[in-house]
Design a protein around this motif. Sequence first.
Motif, PDB file in Angstrom:
ATOM      1  N   LEU A 215       0.824  -1.207   0.000  1.00 43.95           N
ATOM      2  CA  LEU A 215       0.000   0.000   0.000  1.00 43.95           C
ATOM      3  C   LEU A 215       0.857   1.256   0.000  1.00 43.95           C
ATOM      4  CD1 LEU A 215      -2.948   1.009   0.177  1.00 43.95           C
ATOM      5  CD2 LEU A 215      -2.613   1.201   2.641  1.00 43.95           C
ATOM      6  N   LEU A 216       1.994   1.205   0.668  1.00 47.18           N
ATOM      7  CA  LEU A 216       2.712   2.452   0.945  1.00 47.18           C
ATOM      8  C   LEU A 216       3.987   2.681   0.136  1.00 47.18           C
ATOM      9  CD1 LEU A 216       2.236   2.404   4.826  1.00 47.18           C
ATOM     10  CD2 LEU A 216       0.906   3.684   3.146  1.00 47.18           C
ATOM     11  N   ILE A 217       4.454   1.658  -0.530  1.00 44.31           N
ATOM     12  CA  ILE A 217       5.747   1.810  -1.220  1.00 44.31           C
ATOM     13  C   ILE A 217       5.585   1.814  -2.726  1.00 44.31           C
ATOM     14  CG2 ILE A 217       7.989   0.698  -1.640  1.00 44.31           C
ATOM     15  CD1 ILE A 217       7.805  -0.394   1.220  1.00 44.31           C
ATOM     16  N   LYS A 269       9.931   7.295   3.442  1.00 45.26           N
ATOM     17  CA  LYS A 269       8.581   7.542   3.951  1.00 45.26           C
ATOM     18  C   LYS A 269       8.145   6.512   4.985  1.00 45.26           C
ATOM     19  CE  LYS A 269       6.193   7.135  -0.061  1.00 45.26           C
ATOM     20  NZ  LYS A 269       5.818   6.307  -1.225  1.00 45.26           N
ATOM     21  N   GLN A 301       7.436  13.370   8.739  1.00 46.50           N
ATOM     22  CA  GLN A 301       6.279  12.730   8.110  1.00 46.50           C
ATOM     23  C   GLN A 301       6.560  11.288   7.732  1.00 46.50           C
ATOM     24  OE1 GLN A 301       3.147  14.601   7.255  1.00 46.50           O
ATOM     25  NE2 GLN A 301       4.090  15.597   9.002  1.00 46.50           N
ATOM     26  N   TYR A 303       6.153   7.242   8.340  1.00 44.56           N
ATOM     27  CA  TYR A 303       5.301   6.217   8.933  1.00 44.56           C
ATOM     28  C   TYR A 303       6.176   5.086   9.448  1.00 44.56           C
ATOM     29  CZ  TYR A 303       0.947   8.357   7.648  1.00 44.56           C
ATOM     30  OH  TYR A 303      -0.118   9.197   7.592  1.00 44.56           O
ATOM     31  N   ARG A 329       0.984   7.302  13.708  1.00 43.61           N
ATOM     32  CA  ARG A 329       1.929   7.091  12.616  1.00 43.61           C
ATOM     33  C   ARG A 329       2.465   5.663  12.606  1.00 43.61           C
ATOM     34  NH1 ARG A 329       2.622  12.128  10.999  1.00 43.61           N
ATOM     35  NH2 ARG A 329       3.671  11.261   9.195  1.00 43.61           N
ATOM     36  N   LEU A 355      -6.180   4.307   7.483  1.00 42.30           N
ATOM     37  CA  LEU A 355      -5.211   3.378   6.925  1.00 42.30           C
ATOM     38  C   LEU A 355      -5.747   1.951   7.011  1.00 42.30           C
ATOM     39  CD1 LEU A 355      -2.434   3.608   5.704  1.00 42.30           C
ATOM     40  CD2 LEU A 355      -1.448   3.483   7.976  1.00 42.30           C
TER      41      LEU A 355
END
Lengths: 492, 492
Positions: A215-217, A269, A301, A303, A329, A355
């Motif tokens: 999801l995040l990378i 990130k 910022q 996570y 976070r 999230l």
Amino acid sequence: MYNLLFTRYNCTGQNTMPEALPLLTLNPEDTVPLVEQIVAGIKRLTEERVLRVGTRLPSIRNFAIQHNVSRFTVVDAYDRLVALGYLASRRGSGFYVAARQQVEVSTASTCRLDQADDVLWLLHNTFQDISGAVRPGCGWLPSDWLNPSVIQKSLHELSRKPGEFLTGYGDVSGYQPLRQHLLQKHLSDIGISAEVNQVIMTNGATHGLDLAARLLIRPGDAVLIDDPGYYTLFGYLKTLGAKLIGVPRNINGPDVARMEQLIQEFHPKLFFTNTVLHNPTGTSTSLAVAHQILQLAEKHQLYIVEDDIYGDLHPSSAPRLATLDQLKRVIYISSFSKTISASLRVGFIACAPELAARLLDLKLLSGLTTSEINQRIMYQILIEGRYRKHIERVRSRLQEVRGQVIEQLEHSGLTLHVDPVGGMFVWAQLPAGQNAAEVATLATRENIMLAPGNLFRPYQEPSSWLRFNVAHCNDDRIFDFLKRQVGMKATS
Amino acid sequence: MYNLLFTRYNCTGQNTMPEALPLLTLNPEDTVPLVEQIVAGIKRLTEERVLRVGTRLPSIRNFAIQHNVSRFTVVDAYDRLVALGYLASRRGSGFYVAARQQVEVSTASTCRLDQADDVLWLLHNTFQDISGAVRPGCGWLPSDWLNPSVIQKSLHELSRKPGEFLTGYGDVSGYQPLRQHLLQKHLSDIGISAEVNQVIMTNGATHGLDLAARLLIRPGDAVLIDDPGYYTLFGYLKTLGAKLIGVPRNINGPDVARMEQLIQEFHPKLFFTNTVLHNPTGTSTSLAVAHQILQLAEKHQLYIVEDDIYGDLHPSSAPRLATLDQLKRVIYISSFSKTISASLRVGFIACAPELAARLLDLKLLSGLTTSEINQRIMYQILIEGRYRKHIERVRSRLQEVRGQVIEQLEHSGLTLHVDPVGGMFVWAQLPAGQNAAEVATLATRENIMLAPGNLFRPYQEPSSWLRFNVAHCNDDRIFDFLKRQVGMKATS
């Protein structure tokens, strides 16, 4: 069946077989002819990529000597393997593992499996059961430390409960009472308060890491990871095209000063970290360091994905990042694979509601639900107090053996990173100048499977450290070997 | 708890609440005050994205009337929701669902969940159990058609077998005896011959589709899919950035002439298809069409992912693409979720050895192993003949009801695509000009959950078709409703 050369062909980067080691374990008394045993063995080793494309095989003469077979047998086997496309012969130079028919589409994939080649090789070996081997490098508890009867009891109870849960898809987020229990007991006990929609069940923690990472990378992203750290994660992050930035691990957790420099330089990130009883060092992040990490995260910022699979093995209480941050976070991930059963594949994620909604979406699209049967088995174990009792037993048993193992390691000439307060791992260093990968290779000859430090580094950088699982160290062969190694080097 | 408007907010693409329908089911006798019930209810509907960002809420007056509460209560509730950030008020225009704090990193992700918004909305609803609802649109068999005692029996047997399988990770490819059985029985029965390393167990078929898609697709790739076809897959492929190219489905399978044109125009590298008892049309690909598809695949270097989850419900034999191709270009995927238990999450992939090795690598890195407990439960069911008996019962029961349902559908004014020879799905068309999504929306008011054709189209294009699950049609309310709909339109 195969004498797997635990670290030889990947860790040292060499592409030639060490001539002295037999490649296969052959059985002359088997009804399967020796030629066929050799063909099947080499075929399998190439398919499993223990033998990589381009690796030179032992000469016919050497193979014959090493395996105590006639040269004719070897010629016959090599010829068959050439015909089958597994080997190629180069005139005057010998036999090599051939590049076999490739999947044409693979080169076009964004899933960069090739980036994780070393980790994959290792994983395949890790999960292979080698009979008679001692496994101080193993990443989990021995089966006789776990308690199958706890699972059996739950299976029996469930077998008496008819219900739709036996056949249906179940709740997309996971079995509701289990999620409630995790909230009210597990998370609440470590000071995390959340609502039930913030908890999503997964197929073990690795599935949770997978969902968060996917999801995040995006390809090219810099991602902070513990150095040393969890190699399956490293391999997986590489397939996503992530650039791994290792944060050195001190005895109090990640090196925060270095972490800030790395953040400024690489603008990551995400930070994946093991807070409690870190794999492989056995250290836990201190409260002060946890606070600093979260300040950095807030400022930049960032996570944080907190992998807490060993936390329950801690003998007292240890701070989690998610406790300080209350899931703002921090994406908290855990499972019961290391503590009660890896076969259940029951893990979970807890994170911020927005999230969680997205992670749930991805879980659903990529696999629908997770097994409610297994989640109910786990639920029974938890609510009937069997988990607590089991984990207390494991903890005290670990405390018992850890001291002895540490003493034996030090007596063998190794230096400890720190005396861990709990858990199964001890991180110990060979005398200066010794390469852990080389020592591990030698150990495989004696059927001792070590876990050399290079495996736990983002790009398999050399290391003089070894990870020991104290629950797998009840065998003098380990320390005999280590003494000989350390001694040998000292006099050479 | 909530009166979910099954198709309203996504299918027709409208962004305003239908004024006549109550949004929530409130209970004036609850100890929780009405204001708080409304706040909690709307909060949840926005979090679940039943109410999407930008949706206008009913006016204070209308909400009060619809829910039989005072306007003061509504004003209070709306105000609180604005304060909480769930709603925004626009002067003179009313209250809207607010864009809440987003996950900052999400925009940077390559996992394009937003592309699958409609499918996700639908999936969440599909898995929600709405008590009292009739579900002719359901995608699986009713729980009373499945046989929990079959699972219970296996659970009981397993509970008496101590063993490492209860606690360990198990074989990375899956439980070996089960894979052998699938080879020697399931695959062999349909004429596919392969070796055990070509079979990999997965957490249901969706996990198999996920692994294949992740390995083979990169953003921007054109991918052929059945149109109509399996919507979860469509949603998932969109998150990977794939461009979906629908191959129209005829009564004999995919339209091969059109398929060739599409290949020439879009150069896809993959075709995902349901060969036997296709979802949603209930048709099976004929031998001739299967042959032509494989010729096209060969000519244009296309890989085929064959999803065979309904195959076992076919009353006789039907050709699979993998049977003709023998797993050269076909990746065969199946599971037991639709036939015996979705709770076990036991599925598998069979494909070419090289590809299998890569899919296994990806499985391992992204989730380690699959539950051996569940695989052993399935194995017991298979080898003791319980699966065969169960499936025979289901088949004959489907044969019994299908005829009646078809008759009732035709009697209600719908036209059938074809009389399916087996399986649970029947694909039926409303009279010309009627929009299935609109009809489905009206049906939800009567607690009838239909599956309108637009859901099964790659980009939710309008459709006058509906999918009926014959096992869920034992309720006259369905046909009463349809008659009224069809009649109404005919006279309007």
